[in-house]
Design a protein around this motif. Structure first.
Motif, PDB file in Angstrom:
ATOM      1  N   MET A  58     -25.694  18.276  20.665  1.00 46.42           N
ATOM      2  CA  MET A  58     -24.636  19.108  20.119  1.00 46.42           C
ATOM      3  C   MET A  58     -24.428  20.357  20.977  1.00 46.42           C
ATOM      4  O   MET A  58     -23.298  20.797  21.203  1.00 46.42           O
ATOM      5  CB  MET A  58     -24.963  19.525  18.675  1.00 46.42           C
ATOM      6  N   LEU A  62     -20.887  20.330  22.843  1.00 44.35           N
ATOM      7  CA  LEU A  62     -19.894  21.051  22.039  1.00 44.35           C
ATOM      8  C   LEU A  62     -20.056  22.569  22.101  1.00 44.35           C
ATOM      9  O   LEU A  62     -19.125  23.285  22.453  1.00 44.35           O
ATOM     10  CB  LEU A  62     -20.022  20.573  20.585  1.00 44.35           C
ATOM     11  N   ILE A  63     -21.241  23.046  21.773  1.00 44.73           N
ATOM     12  CA  ILE A  63     -21.419  24.486  21.584  1.00 44.73           C
ATOM     13  C   ILE A  63     -21.243  25.254  22.896  1.00 44.73           C
ATOM     14  O   ILE A  63     -20.496  26.244  22.949  1.00 44.73           O
ATOM     15  CB  ILE A  63     -22.791  24.787  20.950  1.00 44.73           C
ATOM     16  N   ILE A  66     -17.483  25.269  24.296  1.00 39.10           N
ATOM     17  CA  ILE A  66     -16.600  26.046  23.424  1.00 39.10           C
ATOM     18  C   ILE A  66     -16.992  27.522  23.452  1.00 39.10           C
ATOM     19  O   ILE A  66     -16.127  28.403  23.431  1.00 39.10           O
ATOM     20  CB  ILE A  66     -16.627  25.511  21.974  1.00 39.10           C
ATOM     21  N   ALA A 175     -10.617  23.497  24.057  1.00 40.22           N
ATOM     22  CA  ALA A 175     -10.823  22.503  22.996  1.00 40.22           C
ATOM     23  C   ALA A 175     -10.415  21.111  23.471  1.00 40.22           C
ATOM     24  O   ALA A 175     -11.116  20.126  23.220  1.00 40.22           O
ATOM     25  CB  ALA A 175     -10.018  22.891  21.753  1.00 40.22           C
ATOM     26  N   ILE A 176      -9.278  21.041  24.191  1.00 39.87           N
ATOM     27  CA  ILE A 176      -8.786  19.735  24.667  1.00 39.87           C
ATOM     28  C   ILE A 176      -9.801  19.086  25.590  1.00 39.87           C
ATOM     29  O   ILE A 176     -10.107  17.895  25.481  1.00 39.87           O
ATOM     30  CB  ILE A 176      -7.443  19.910  25.406  1.00 39.87           C
ATOM     31  N   THR A 178     -12.983  19.680  25.898  1.00 41.44           N
ATOM     32  CA  THR A 178     -14.303  19.424  25.310  1.00 41.44           C
ATOM     33  C   THR A 178     -14.308  18.120  24.507  1.00 41.44           C
ATOM     34  O   THR A 178     -15.332  17.456  24.390  1.00 41.44           O
ATOM     35  CB  THR A 178     -14.716  20.593  24.405  1.00 41.44           C
ATOM     36  N   LEU A 179     -13.143  17.764  23.963  1.00 42.09           N
ATOM     37  CA  LEU A 179     -13.068  16.602  23.073  1.00 42.09           C
ATOM     38  C   LEU A 179     -13.636  15.310  23.655  1.00 42.09           C
ATOM     39  O   LEU A 179     -14.474  14.665  23.018  1.00 42.09           O
ATOM     40  CB  LEU A 179     -11.605  16.405  22.630  1.00 42.09           C
ATOM     41  N   PRO A 180     -13.221  14.874  24.856  1.00 43.63           N
ATOM     42  CA  PRO A 180     -13.699  13.566  25.307  1.00 43.63           C
ATOM     43  C   PRO A 180     -15.056  13.596  26.003  1.00 43.63           C
ATOM     44  O   PRO A 180     -15.449  12.606  26.614  1.00 43.63           O
ATOM     45  CB  PRO A 180     -12.612  13.128  26.298  1.00 43.63           C
ATOM     46  N   ILE A 182     -18.270  13.496  25.137  1.00 45.24           N
ATOM     47  CA  ILE A 182     -19.324  12.527  24.824  1.00 45.24           C
ATOM     48  C   ILE A 182     -18.923  11.130  25.297  1.00 45.24           C
ATOM     49  O   ILE A 182     -19.775  10.342  25.730  1.00 45.24           O
ATOM     50  CB  ILE A 182     -19.671  12.537  23.316  1.00 45.24           C
ATOM     51  N   LEU A 183     -17.636  10.838  25.250  1.00 44.85           N
ATOM     52  CA  LEU A 183     -17.160   9.519  25.679  1.00 44.85           C
ATOM     53  C   LEU A 183     -17.346   9.346  27.176  1.00 44.85           C
ATOM     54  O   LEU A 183     -17.896   8.348  27.662  1.00 44.85           O
ATOM     55  CB  LEU A 183     -15.686   9.410  25.309  1.00 44.85           C
ATOM     56  N   ILE A 184     -16.915  10.355  27.932  1.00 47.24           N
ATOM     57  CA  ILE A 184     -16.992  10.254  29.393  1.00 47.24           C
ATOM     58  C   ILE A 184     -18.446  10.376  29.862  1.00 47.24           C
ATOM     59  O   ILE A 184     -18.841   9.752  30.854  1.00 47.24           O
ATOM     60  CB  ILE A 184     -16.090  11.321  30.048  1.00 47.24           C
ATOM     61  N   SER A 187     -20.255   7.168  30.355  1.00 48.03           N
ATOM     62  CA  SER A 187     -19.858   6.307  31.462  1.00 48.03           C
ATOM     63  C   SER A 187     -20.694   6.661  32.686  1.00 48.03           C
ATOM     64  O   SER A 187     -20.682   7.792  33.146  1.00 48.03           O
ATOM     65  CB  SER A 187     -18.370   6.523  31.768  1.00 48.03           C
ATOM     66  N   TYR A 190     -17.905   7.413  35.697  1.00 46.77           N
ATOM     67  CA  TYR A 190     -16.822   8.402  35.716  1.00 46.77           C
ATOM     68  C   TYR A 190     -17.235   9.821  35.335  1.00 46.77           C
ATOM     69  O   TYR A 190     -16.454  10.754  35.513  1.00 46.77           O
ATOM     70  CB  TYR A 190     -15.680   7.938  34.799  1.00 46.77           C
TER      71      TYR A 190
END
Lengths: 245, 250
Positions: A58, A62-63, A66, A175-176, A178-180, A182-184, A187, A190
């Motif tokens: 986290m 995220l922290i 942000i 914010a935009i 930071t969103l992806p 964990i997804l990236i 990988s 990438y």
């Protein structure tokens, strides 16, 4: 320069920046503490590793990104609001000193945030009664390396916060992007192209498992430092030619 | 009743504003992220996993967007930023004085801002889901699109976010420092998952948790998002209007 830095500190003294910088990593530590407490007592559990892993996901994902967004938005907003730039830039001080002192202030806040995080981990581990020696290479070194890997985010957010008077722009961009994360970050191919993944991947233990990944991590630190210098350099150049009006 | 005029004015203020960066940029980003996710993982892993669990490709895509990407987590934070942008002008240009000296009722000013935040949030949510549909079509999902599922997903989000919209309208209209509401929003999204797992009963009272309940694959919980969103919006808006009516013009 030192005087400028002192003045910048005085400006933010009542802005609760350091309250935010203290409070947020504690939330991540509490999550890690809770996770480690739940699995404590199970056989062959590395409590320190569990505590650190439980906290860093986290925090790194995220922290920290942000927090960097918010810190630089606050630091630059002081001048953006009430036409503070006009007053500041009409004073007999070098523009470079203004720019660099604000950057240093933000970096100190980020470092402070990281130090609170690692102290929180250490205290939590001691309270939980973690066995064996404290793995300082993970708990102390990795957060400090995360500062280096977060340099591109620092540079980008600093530049955007300076450039746009509307505070929504740096907040929205932060914010935009930071969103992806964990997804990236999941990988293996990438993640290297996305700076917002760097802090969480720096801090996650046992991630480097091959020579290729070691090489990528080396490239990551190099990219972090070079991109920081480039973006800050471009920002400084533009700031020096900024119209006072 | 000047409310429609006020709403039109609020929307005009944002016509050339940075809010469009959020409204268009965020769904574009999520679409690209989901495309990358599907491109890398769909054929080799997600489709096979979905078949084992009895999910269609469209179900998987929704789940990836909401949970794995974190759309469900971040949505309240995006709304906090939208609310900040909408209120930004009034504080920065000292417009509150001018606005509140106009012959309009204060509750209409307050509600016009609330509705503006709702409109922009709704557009962003709809574009996110449209992006998912586009991803599914480009990747070439074998199943026909489940319009009902995606329609419900959008509608549930619309209602679930109403509490957060009301809360951030309240915070942004009462706090001169525009960053404080965003910090609170950020705090909300960090604390929400912890409260959900430790104290589910308490979580039902926190607007930041309602988007977590939106899970069309587990419809039983979703009603909390609906009731919570509507009730929290009404309660917070009433408090906000009463407080805003007493706001000093200076």
């Amino acid at each position: 320069m030192f005087n400028n830095l002192k003045i910048e500190f005085m400006k933010i003294k009542r802005s609760n920046i350091f309250l935010v910088a203290t409070f947020f990593p504690i939330l991540a530590v509490i999550q890690g503490f809770s996770f480690a407490k739940n699995i404590k007592g199970q056989e062959e559990i590395d409590l320190w590793g569990a505590l650190f892993s439980g906290s860093t996901l986290m925090y790194g994902m995220l922290i920290l990104p942000i927090f960097i967004t918010i810190i630089f938005a606050i630091i630059t907003r002081i001048e953006h609001s009430n036409n503070g730039w006009k007053q500041l830039l009409s004073l007999p001080i070098r523009r470079e000193d203004v720019y660099i002192s604000k950057l240093i202030l933000g970096c100190i806040a980020v470092l402070y945030n990281l130090v609170v995080f690692l102290i929180g981990i250490l205290i939590s581990g001691i309270i939980l009664g973690g066995k064996g020696s404290i793995p300082l290479d993970i708990i102390v070194l990795r957060p400090l390396l995360a500062f280096i890997s977060s340099l591109p985010i620092i540079a980008i957010q600093f530049y955007i916060s300076f450039k746009f008077k509307n505070v929504g722009v740096p907040l929205g961009v932060g914010a935009i992007f930071t969103l992806p994360t964990i997804l990236i970050a999941n990988s293996t191919k990438y993640w290297i192209f996305y700076p917002w993944t760097y802090p969480v991947l720096t801090m996650m233990p046992n991630f480097v498992t091959s020579a290729e990944q070691t090489l990528r991590y080396g490239i990551m630190y190099g990219v972090s430092i070079l991109s920081f210098i480039s973006i800050i350099g471009v920002g400084l150049y533009k700031f020096r030619s900024k119209d006072i009006i | 009743m000047k409310l429609p005029i006020l709403i039109k004015t609020e929307l005009s203020k944002q016509r050339r504003g940075f809010i469009w960066l959020m409204i268009l940029g965020i769904p574009l980003g999520t679409t690209m992220a989901m495309f990358l996710d599907m491109y890398i993982r769909y054929h080799d892993y997600l489709y096979v996993k979905g078949q084992e669990l009895g999910f269609t490709s469209w179900d998987i895509l929704l789940r990836e967007n909401h949970r794995v990407l974190g759309w469900g987590i971040f949505l309240p934070l995006f709304i906090a930023v939208i609310a900040t942008i909408i209120h930004y002008t009034e504080f920065e240009e000292d417009n509150w004085k001018k606005l509140l000296t106009l012959p309009v009722r204060r509750w209409e000013v307050y509600i016009s801002k609330l509705i503006t935040i709702v409109i922009f949030s709704f557009i962003m949510i709809a574009l996110n889901s449209l992006g998912l549909v586009l991803v599914g079509k480009v990747i070439g999902f074998p199943e026909a699109i489940n319009y009902r599922l995606y329609g419900e997903y959008i509608l549930y989000q619309y209602v679930a976010i109403l509490g957060v919209v009301a809360l951030h309208n309240f915070l942004s209209s009462h706090t001169k420092n525009v960053i404080i509401p965003v910090v609170i929003g950020f705090l909300g999204i960090i604390v929400a998952p912890g409260v959900l797992s430790k104290n589910p009963d308490l979580a039902k009272l926190i607007p930041y948790t309602y988007t977590y309940y939106i899970n069309n694959l587990n419809v039983g919980n979703s009603s909390i998002a609906l009731y919570g969103g509507i009730i929290s919006m009404i309660l917070i808006s009433v408090v906000g209007i009463l407080s805003f009516n007493k706001k000093d013009i200076l």
